[in-house]
Scaffold this active site. Structure first.
Site, PDB file in Angstrom:
ATOM      1  CB  SER A 107      56.990  -2.281 100.713  1.00  0.00           C
ATOM      2  OG  SER A 107      56.610  -3.312 101.507  1.00  0.00           O
ATOM      3  CE1 TYR A 133      59.490   0.218 104.515  1.00  0.00           C
ATOM      4  CE2 TYR A 133      58.072  -1.451 104.942  1.00  0.00           C
ATOM      5  CZ  TYR A 133      59.024  -0.901 104.167  1.00  0.00           C
ATOM      6  OH  TYR A 133      59.750  -1.378 103.056  1.00  0.00           O
TER       7      TYR A 133
END
Ligand code: NAP
Length: 232
Positions: A135, A148
């Site tokens: 990501s 995250y």
């Protein structure tokens, strides 16, 4: 151009990016093993994708991953491994972040990807490709998303180490770094996020399939794909 009889495994294939990547691989003639935790959803995907089968697996659980690997082993060889399964968790600043949430996010995104990769490595050979869905969060910090961000930065480091370990064996390792893409993951931390400013999962899937079908002599280390209008 179709690529008959190549086998790809996609984790997190029941929806979102994993599903779009599975569909795009299917269109190119790949045979597929699809995985996620919910078997019912996988059954519905398998029913409409030719030459596909599914195995329910929780990538956080070594025994579950071992059962997945046992099924893949029956095929003797794996050409493409798409490590896509992942979660985001809710927005919570570090001072109030529940340890359980921290653990669930890191165990899924980082430990789970390690477990799947290690279990399947014996089936990957010269010419095989691994794509880890990282990501842009591996590089950009988002307040409230420490678990995250940490899991994805760790995953990028893991991916880079793996690439160097596997280079002598002719196995390519690609880090996929998408920006905001319109999938259900946003419900976990920003339900009202502006979907119209996000990319389509299909767009990311086309980029991934382009990379994995390149000649084996060509490696793409990173695929950074972001909305041209800027990040959210
Ligand atoms: N959407 C974005 O904007 C974006 C941007 C950058 C990167 N990513 C990354 O893309 C990947 C896919 O995300 P998405 O947006 O497509 O999310 P999604 O729509 O929520 O899909 C997540 C997938 O992962 C599976 N999964 C979740 N936990 C799992 C576990 N413990 N074991 C096995 N499978 C599990 C889910 O199925 P089950 O619930 O049935 O297990 C589902 O198939 C993630 O790694 C995410 O970090 C997404």
């Amino acid at each position: 151009m179709s690529t008959p009889s190549k086998l790809a495994l996609v984790t997190g294939a029941s929806r979102g990016l994993g599903l779009a990547i599975a569909e795009a691989l299917s269109e190119r003639g790949f045979h597929l093993i699809l995985s996620a935790r919910d078997q019912g959803t996988l059954d519905r995907v398998v029913a409409r994708l030719p030459n596909s089968t599914s195995v329910a697996c929780d990538i956080r659980d070594p025994e579950s991953v071992a059962r997945l690997a046992a099924v893949v082993r029956k095929s003797k060889r794996l050409d493409v491994l798409i490590n896509n399964a992942g979660i985001a968790g809710p927005v919570q600043p570090v001072e109030s972040l529940d340890y359980e949430i921290w653990r669930e996010v890191v165990e899924t995104n980082l430990h789970g990807t390690f477990l799947v990769t290690q279990a399947l490595l014996p089936l990957l050979g010269e010419g095989s490709v691994i794509v880890n869905n990282v990501s842009v969060a591996a590089r950009t910090a988002f307040p409230g998303m420490s678990a995250y961000n940490s899991s994805k930065r760790g995953l990028l480091a893991f991916t880079e180490t793996l690439r160097e370990e596997l280079r002598p064996r002719g196995i390519r390792v690609v880090a996929l770094l998408p920006g905001a893409t319109d999938t259900g993951i946003w419900k976990q931390f920003w339900p009202d996020a502006p979907r119209e400013r996000m990319m389509s999962p299909k767009t990311i899937a086309e980029v991934v399939v382009g990379a994995v079908t390149l000649p084996a002599s060509t490696n793409v280390d990173e695929l950074v794909v972001t909305p041209s209008a800027g990040s959210l």
